[in-house]
Enzyme design. Structure first.
Site, PDB file in Angstrom:
ATOM      1  CE1 TYR A 128      -1.180  39.388  -5.869  1.00  0.00           C
ATOM      2  CE2 TYR A 128      -3.177  38.199  -6.481  1.00  0.00           C
ATOM      3  CZ  TYR A 128      -1.924  38.706  -6.808  1.00  0.00           C
ATOM      4  OH  TYR A 128      -1.439  38.540  -8.097  1.00  0.00           O
ATOM      5  CE  LYS A 180      -2.143  42.068  -8.138  1.00  0.00           C
ATOM      6  NZ  LYS A 180      -1.140  42.776  -8.942  1.00  0.00           N
ATOM      7  CG  ASP A 231      10.136  50.186  -1.599  1.00  0.00           C
ATOM      8  OD1 ASP A 231       8.964  49.986  -1.989  1.00  0.00           O
ATOM      9  OD2 ASP A 231      10.538  49.861  -0.457  1.00  0.00           O
ATOM     10  CB  SER A 242      -4.552  39.235 -10.352  1.00  0.00           C
ATOM     11  OG  SER A 242      -4.755  37.882 -10.013  1.00  0.00           O
TER      12      SER A 242
END
Ligand SMILES: NC(=O)c1ccc[n+]([C@@H]2O[C@H](COP(=O)([O-])OP(=O)(O)OC[C@H]3O[C@@H](n4cnc5c(N)ncnc54)[C@H](O)[C@@H]3O)[C@@H](O)[C@H]2O)c1
Length: 282
Positions: free
Chosen positions: A178, A182, A84, A165
């Site tokens: 998110y 990124k 993890d 991304s």
């Protein structure tokens, strides 16, 4: 090395996080690096872990073992290590396990990421924010830190690659944590590149646009639902925006990863590469 390989990575050892989900970028990169001759330690969460990490959205232990087995069946060397990335001790253990089995670490691929937790910013709670940032940013920080420590100890350089991304370079509705994670990953990449350059460790990021992985498929379902169109219509609209006229494939990202791990990329560091068919150009 296999018949299809382009870069000689024999004798090298690679670690790939988040590589246990079928059809994922991690699986493709692991298989590609193994085909180039690298020994690979593939890693993933393995078990469901709380409400944000249910079995449907993560790489399970069985899937992870299957990725390692496929690499071995193809003649490569692979080790499966559950990890993890939110837990620094587990990341340190992942590096240690790779060293124990294969003797060293040359390539660290920080690929684990959460992109399926979507919703308007005003409806995003602190738990969701933390879940995304803890994997996509804090987890990469741990990966960079512990891999670099090992590479510095080895004394002959290394390659660190993180999967960012297109969301690292522009905003996307309903993806506030998110997109934030990124964008921050690029700052982390640039800073690590500066700090480790004197050790001949290069640090780069790869920014895919849409690839229909498990994560990509759940984003599609969400977007199609919001727009009231089918996933096929969503994909057709997207292709219309991409200069090269198609969505990304896992192999596109694996190609860039293999290049960045190769000798031919030895003078490349601190970069955030778009692999997006021309959708991003900055
Ligand atoms: N598919 C796309 O369109 C796309 C586009 C741009 C960037 N990305 C990025 O590529 C990377 C890989 O995504 P993918 O599309 O292959 O999706 P994926 O869901 O197949 O892979 C992500 C993996 O991360 C793992 N993961 C999640 N939480 C983790 C944790 N705490 N510890 C360890 N592993 C954990 C998941 O189990 C999963 O196997 C991600 O960082 C994602 O943000 C994907």
């Amino acid at each position: 090395m296999s018949e299809n390989s382009m870069y000689d990575l024999s004798g090298k050892v690679a670690i790939i996080t988040g590589a246990g989900r079928a059809r994922g970028l991690g699986e493709a990169m692991a298989k590609r690096l193994a085909a180039e001759g690298a020994k690979v330690a593939v890693s993933d969460l393995g078990v469901a872990s709380g409400p944000h990490f249910d079995e449907a959205n993560i790489g399970t232990s069985d899937e992870l073992e299957a990725v390692a087995a496929a690499i071995r069946d193809a003649g490569g060397e692979a080790l499966a290590v559950p990890c993890d990335v939110r837990d620094e001790a587990q990341v340190a253990n992942l590096i240690a396990e790779a060293v124990k089995s294969f003797g060293r670490v040359d390539h660290m691929i920080n690929n684990a990421g959460v992109g399926y937790l979507m919703g308007p910013l005003l409806e995003t709670d602190a738990d969701t924010w933390n879940a995304v940032l803890e994997v996509n940013l804090r987890g990469v920080f741990f990966g960079i830190k512990h891999a670099a420590e090992q590479m510095i100890k080895q004394g002959d350089g290394g390659r660190i690659i993180s999967i960012s991304s297109q969301a690292a370079k522009r905003g996307f509705k309903d993806l506030a944590p998110y997109v934030s994670s990124k964008h921050a990953l690029i700052g982390l990449t640039r800073t690590a590149a500066l700090e480790f350059a004197s050790h001949n460790i290069t640090v780069n990021a790869i920014g895919p646009n849409h690839v229909t992985t498990g994560l990509g498929a759940s984003q599609n379902e969400y977007r199609a639902g919001v727009l009231g169109i089918t996933v096929e219509e969503l994909m057709a609209n997207r292709r219309g925006r991409i200069p090269l006229g198609r969505e990304g494939y896992v192999s596109d990202i694996a190609n860039m990863c293999a290049y960045l791990c190769s000798e031919q990329a030895s003078y490349v560091t601190g970069q955030a590469y778009d692999v997006s068919g021309g959708e991003e150009m900055h």
